[in-house]
Write an enzyme that holds these catalytic residues in place. Structure first.
Site, PDB file in Angstrom:
ATOM      1  N   ASN A   3       2.668  -4.713 -10.406  1.00  0.00           N
ATOM      2  CA  ASN A   3       1.583  -4.528  -9.414  1.00  0.00           C
ATOM      3  C   ASN A   3       0.495  -5.128 -10.080  1.00  0.00           C
ATOM      4  O   ASN A   3       0.081  -5.156 -11.147  1.00  0.00           O
ATOM      5  CB  ASN A   3       1.794  -3.193  -8.853  1.00  0.00           C
ATOM      6  CG  ASN A   3       0.540  -3.051  -7.703  1.00  0.00           C
ATOM      7  OD1 ASN A   3       0.703  -3.880  -6.885  1.00  0.00           O
ATOM      8  ND2 ASN A   3       0.302  -1.767  -7.465  1.00  0.00           N
ATOM      9  N   LEU A  10       0.857  -1.143  -0.006  1.00  0.00           N
ATOM     10  CA  LEU A  10       0.029  -0.058   0.021  1.00  0.00           C
ATOM     11  C   LEU A  10       0.638   1.160   0.013  1.00  0.00           C
ATOM     12  O   LEU A  10       0.232   2.503  -0.229  1.00  0.00           O
ATOM     13  CB  LEU A  10      -0.891   0.061   1.088  1.00  0.00           C
ATOM     14  CG  LEU A  10      -1.930  -1.327   1.350  1.00  0.00           C
ATOM     15  CD1 LEU A  10      -2.986  -1.004   2.514  1.00  0.00           C
ATOM     16  CD2 LEU A  10      -2.718  -1.366  -0.108  1.00  0.00           C
ATOM     17  N   LYS A  11       2.074   1.007   0.057  1.00  0.00           N
ATOM     18  CA  LYS A  11       3.010   2.462  -0.084  1.00  0.00           C
ATOM     19  C   LYS A  11       3.347   2.408  -1.391  1.00  0.00           C
ATOM     20  O   LYS A  11       3.373   1.665  -2.309  1.00  0.00           O
ATOM     21  CB  LYS A  11       4.165   2.060   1.120  1.00  0.00           C
ATOM     22  CG  LYS A  11       3.720   1.962   2.478  1.00  0.00           C
ATOM     23  CD  LYS A  11       2.788   2.865   3.145  1.00  0.00           C
ATOM     24  CE  LYS A  11       2.609   2.670   4.396  1.00  0.00           C
ATOM     25  NZ  LYS A  11       1.630   3.519   5.228  1.00  0.00           N
ATOM     26  N   HIS A  39      -3.871  -4.138  -9.622  1.00  0.00           N
ATOM     27  CA  HIS A  39      -4.933  -3.436  -8.986  1.00  0.00           C
ATOM     28  C   HIS A  39      -6.222  -3.784  -9.289  1.00  0.00           C
ATOM     29  O   HIS A  39      -6.697  -4.438 -10.304  1.00  0.00           O
ATOM     30  CB  HIS A  39      -4.824  -1.869  -9.744  1.00  0.00           C
ATOM     31  CG  HIS A  39      -5.640  -0.653  -9.424  1.00  0.00           C
ATOM     32  ND1 HIS A  39      -5.574  -0.173  -8.114  1.00  0.00           N
ATOM     33  CD2 HIS A  39      -7.023  -0.384  -9.846  1.00  0.00           C
ATOM     34  CE1 HIS A  39      -6.361   0.653  -7.938  1.00  0.00           C
ATOM     35  NE2 HIS A  39      -7.201   0.545  -8.884  1.00  0.00           N
TER      36      HIS A  39
END
Length: 215
Positions: free
Chosen positions: A112, A97-98, A114
């Site tokens: 990543n 989450l960073k 999403h």
């Protein structure tokens, strides 16, 4: 590539980055037992209390825990050296989450996922139920998940692949989240497997698209 790896097969070494429950990490670990071209060789975490750290330790996987907000410069240097020492080939963000630093040696091997069909419903602060609530509020008939390369901006890296799932009339954020996550669990390992083998990304910026029933 499918099937059991032979003793002579060299598998790509993945580092999975997590911030929370580690459900996607557990899914990758399970898939790596039958996949022939990657192994989970490291876990990166943004906090020591997340369940993902416990899962990694249960499987004797090396863990890096760093401050990706206040100490990002020193964290980046230490992390890069740690990943190099472990001979990591790919970095896979899975519920991280960073903002993840785009490390030079891995800038084209950093991905990543999403929980929506980017470029819609992405950006800073758009994660988890916030994404699904926005999809429902917009009256969309479909949602899905997007695997993309990571750059310096949230959710703006080049899209690699997407899976589409239906949005049902009686969905709430939880039912939609469950449906999207089920598709993610199939999409993400499949896409990583193809990235490792070199059959993704598609040439000329093409996006591999799936219906959830195809996976």
């Amino acid at each position: 590539m499918t099937g059991k790896a032979s003793a002579s097969t060299t598998r790509s070494r993945l580092a999975i980055a997590v911030s929370g429950s580690g459900r996607s990490l557990a899914n990758f670990i399970a898939n790596s037992k039958s996949d022939s071209n990657y192994e989970i060789a490291a876990v990166i975490a943004s906090n020591s209390d997340c369940r993902g750290v416990a899962i990694a330790r249960e499987h004797d996987i090396p863990v890096f825990i760093g401050d990706f907000v206040k100490e990002i410069s020193s964290t980046t240097l230490t992390l890069s050296a740690w990943l190099s020492d472990l001979k990591i080939d790919w970095i896979v963000l899975a519920g991280f989450l960073k903002r993840f630093p785009v490390l030079e040696p891995w800038q084209h091997r950093l991905v990543n996922i999403h929980p929506a069909l980017l470029p819609d419903f992405g950006g800073k602060g758009m994660y988890g139920d916030r994404v699904h609530a926005a999809v429902l509020a917009a009256g969309k008939k479909v949602s899905g998940a997007t695997v993309h390369f990571v750059n310096e901006r949230y959710d703006e890296g080049s899209i690699i692949a997407q899976v589409v799932v239906p949005v049902l009339a009686d969905d709430d954020t939880h039912t939609l989240a469950d449906r999207v996550f089920a598709a993610e669990c199939k999409l993400y390992p499949a896409v990583v497997r193809r990235l490792v083998s070199g059959t993704l990304p598609l040439p000329n910026g093409g996006i591999e698209r799936y219906d959830h029933e195809q996976l």
